[in-house]
Design an enzyme around this catalytic site. Structure first.
Site, PDB file in Angstrom:
ATOM      1  N   HIS A  40      36.559  32.757  31.653  1.00 14.34           N
ATOM      2  CA  HIS A  40      36.456  33.253  33.025  1.00 14.34           C
ATOM      3  C   HIS A  40      34.995  33.402  33.424  1.00 14.34           C
ATOM      4  O   HIS A  40      34.189  33.949  32.672  1.00 14.34           O
ATOM      5  CB  HIS A  40      37.168  34.609  33.165  1.00 14.34           C
ATOM      6  CG  HIS A  40      38.638  34.464  33.403  1.00 14.34           C
ATOM      7  ND1 HIS A  40      39.358  35.345  34.163  1.00 14.34           N
ATOM      8  CD2 HIS A  40      39.520  33.531  32.981  1.00 14.34           C
ATOM      9  CE1 HIS A  40      40.614  34.950  34.226  1.00 14.34           C
ATOM     10  NE2 HIS A  40      40.750  33.867  33.494  1.00 14.34           N
TER      11      HIS A  40
ATOM     12  N   TYR B 130      40.002  43.604  40.543  1.00 13.98           N
ATOM     13  CA  TYR B 130      39.886  45.061  40.434  1.00 13.98           C
ATOM     14  C   TYR B 130      39.964  45.603  41.858  1.00 13.98           C
ATOM     15  O   TYR B 130      39.131  45.258  42.683  1.00 13.98           O
ATOM     16  CB  TYR B 130      38.543  45.460  39.827  1.00 13.98           C
ATOM     17  CG  TYR B 130      38.385  45.162  38.351  1.00 13.98           C
ATOM     18  CD1 TYR B 130      38.139  43.866  37.904  1.00 13.98           C
ATOM     19  CD2 TYR B 130      38.491  46.182  37.407  1.00 13.98           C
ATOM     20  CE1 TYR B 130      37.992  43.592  36.555  1.00 13.98           C
ATOM     21  CE2 TYR B 130      38.334  45.923  36.052  1.00 13.98           C
ATOM     22  CZ  TYR B 130      38.084  44.625  35.633  1.00 13.98           C
ATOM     23  OH  TYR B 130      37.945  44.357  34.292  1.00 13.98           O
TER      24      TYR B 130
ATOM     25  N   TYR C 150      29.319  43.597  31.867  1.00 10.68           N
ATOM     26  CA  TYR C 150      30.700  43.128  31.707  1.00 10.68           C
ATOM     27  C   TYR C 150      30.776  41.988  30.689  1.00 10.68           C
ATOM     28  O   TYR C 150      31.643  41.966  29.816  1.00 10.68           O
ATOM     29  CB  TYR C 150      31.251  42.665  33.061  1.00 10.68           C
ATOM     30  CG  TYR C 150      32.761  42.532  33.100  1.00 10.68           C
ATOM     31  CD1 TYR C 150      33.397  41.388  32.610  1.00 10.68           C
ATOM     32  CD2 TYR C 150      33.560  43.540  33.615  1.00 10.68           C
ATOM     33  CE1 TYR C 150      34.773  41.265  32.632  1.00 10.68           C
ATOM     34  CE2 TYR C 150      34.947  43.419  33.650  1.00 10.68           C
ATOM     35  CZ  TYR C 150      35.544  42.286  33.157  1.00 10.68           C
ATOM     36  OH  TYR C 150      36.919  42.174  33.168  1.00 10.68           O
TER      37      TYR C 150
HETATM   38  C1  PHB Z   1      43.546  43.303  30.181  1.00  8.63           C
HETATM   39  O1  PHB Z   1      43.728  42.100  30.490  1.00  8.63           O
HETATM   40  O2  PHB Z   1      44.324  43.950  29.421  1.00  8.63           O
HETATM   41  C2  PHB Z   1      42.354  44.025  30.769  1.00  8.63           C
HETATM   42  C3  PHB Z   1      41.408  43.298  31.490  1.00  8.63           C
HETATM   43  C4  PHB Z   1      40.303  43.966  32.036  1.00  8.63           C
HETATM   44  C5  PHB Z   1      40.174  45.338  31.850  1.00  8.63           C
HETATM   45  C6  PHB Z   1      41.130  46.059  31.120  1.00  8.63           C
HETATM   46  C7  PHB Z   1      42.229  45.405  30.570  1.00  8.63           C
HETATM   47  O3  PHB Z   1      39.107  45.981  32.405  1.00  8.63           O
END
Ligand code: PHB
Ligand code: APR
Length: 394
Positions: free
Chosen positions: A72, A201, A387
């Site tokens: 990604h 998000y 990140y």
């Molecule tokens: C997940 O895909 O479980 C996931 C992805 C991003 C996050 C937390 C969990 O910040």
């Protein structure tokens, strides 16, 4: 029984540490209290930082990840009727992340382990770690109905938040810093195509929502809920309706909430916690045994990987020479990166979630923070760097 490194815990931290030490010719024994099926099927995180991907590949356990994982290049933020994409490569000099479930990493590590490395004992529950400040620390454990002991040159507690290894550090020198958040996550797996080809998000007045995925046909979705929520109070239709409302996709091109069969419905509490130091004598802590982050920043698994990567290098140095320099620096080296990840996870969490104690003032501050991320390359770069993951020896 004696071994060079006794590892408590067969989650990602313990399993990867055993792999890294095996590759360096150091013998280990790993004690895991649960059975293999439980360990391999615990639904956890799904985002691998660039550094984690590199470590897994160099440890020889990245083949299936490279075949099945999804690379990604960014994430999407949704707030106040707007959406903004944070592009990772342009903001970090080319770094990306990999979507590949922790359960799959664990399966790959166990499968590889059964071929050629030291004992991995399932159903072996460590009761205590003794003689931590001697050169022969001891693990007392229960296995096959009998109490047994494992004498070690070194012990590593990879036994998670509820483990016993932390108790080996005397309370007189052990400090735990912690924060509990006033909300939890309701997480589901769904046999449904992901909402979008990247993670979304979403900040909304109704609460936070996250649209992630596991494969092109399996979605991983989360909703902010109150602490103490009973999953039974959230029938599937209510979950889908709430996701619809919070993600506010309303006909955006290429973005659609597809409903499907729901499984793995669970409520996850959110906490931050750090135990210092991460070492006492010849006993070391790694992963969740030492620190917990709220899942918003997807840092838990990646911190476990960075801890054991630093520790493996230190144990190899100590085992192959008289130098304990890296072992002596282990705790401080890891804690610097841990606190950075704690701060990033705290900021992502408090910026995106609706806190019941917030006044409208704090909500406006959240929206201002999100607007800053959308308009400032500097602000977005700080998010993207954290990140995708800071260098392991940051
Ligand atoms: C997940 O895909 O479980 C996931 C992805 C991003 C996050 C937390 C969990 O910040
Ligand atoms: N004896 C033996 N094993 C134990 C004991 C014990 N007394 N206590 C706990 N364990 C085992 C647990 O059953 C679990 O399999 O230790 C393991 C700890 O694994 P994790 O909790 O997964 O922790 P870690 O390996 O550090 O990985 C961190 O896992 O929980 C997620 O969100 C977390 O993604 C992060 C990652």
């Amino acid at each position: 029984m004696h071994t060079t490194v006794g590892i408590i815990g067969g989650g990602p931290a313990g399993l990867l540490l055993a792999r890294l030490l095996h590759n360096a010719g150091i013998d280990t024994v790993t004690l895991e209290s649960r059975d293999r099926a439980h360990v391999e099927n615990r639904q956890r995180a799904g985002i691998l930082e660039q550094g984690t991907v590199d470590v897994l590949r160099s440890a020889g356990v990245g083949d299936r990840m490279d075949r099945e994982g999804l690379v990604h290049d960014g994430i999407e933020l949704r707030f106040d009727g707007r959406s903004h994409r944070v592009d990772f490569p342009s903001l970090t000099g080319g770094r990306t992340v990999m979507v590949y479930a922790q359960t799959e990493v664990v399966k790959d590590l166990i499968a590889l382990r059964s071929e050629d490395a030291g004992p991995l004992l399932f159903g072996a529950r460590a009761l205590a770690v003794e003689d931590a400040d001697t050169d022969r620390p001891l693990i007392r454990y229960l296995h096959e109905g009998r109490e047994q002991t494992l004498s070690c040159d070194y012990v590593v507690g990879c036994d998670g938040f509820h483990g016993v290894a932390r108790q080996a550090i005397p309370t007189s020198i052990r400090t735990t810093y912690e924060r509990t958040y006033p909300y939890s996550w309701l997480g589901i797996l769904a046999e449904a195509a992901p909402v979008y080809d990247e993670l979304i998000y979403a900040h909304s007045p109704r609460g936070f929502a996250l649209a992630s995925m596991r494969t092109p046909t399996v979605s991983r979705l989360y909703l902010q809920v109150d602490n103490g929520t009973d999953p039974a109070d959230w029938p599937d239709e209510r979950i889908w309706d709430e996701l619809d409302a919070r993600l506010a996709l309303s006909g955006d091109a290429g973005v659609q909430l597809t409903r499907g069969a729901v499984s793995g419905k669970a409520v996850l509490p959110m906490r931050s916690s750090v135990t210092e130091p991460m070492r006492y004598g010849r006993v070391f802590l790694a992963g969740d045994a030492a620190h917990i982050v709220p899942p918003t920043g997807a840092k838990g698994l990646n911190l476990a990987v960075s801890d054991v990567t630093v520790l493996a290098r230190a144990l190899v140095q100590a085992h192959g020479s008289d130098s304990a320099e890296l072992l002596d620096a282990y705790s401080d080296t890891c804690l610097r990166r841990v606190w950075r990840a704690e701060q990033f996870s705290y900021e992502m969490t408090t910026t995106l979630h609706h806190d019941p104690a917030h006044s409208p003032f704090e909500t406006r501050l959240q929206l201002s923070r999100l607007d800053r991320l959308a308009v400032s390359g500097h602000a977005a770069a700080e998010l993207a760097e954290n990140y995708t993951g800071l260098p392991i020896d940051y």
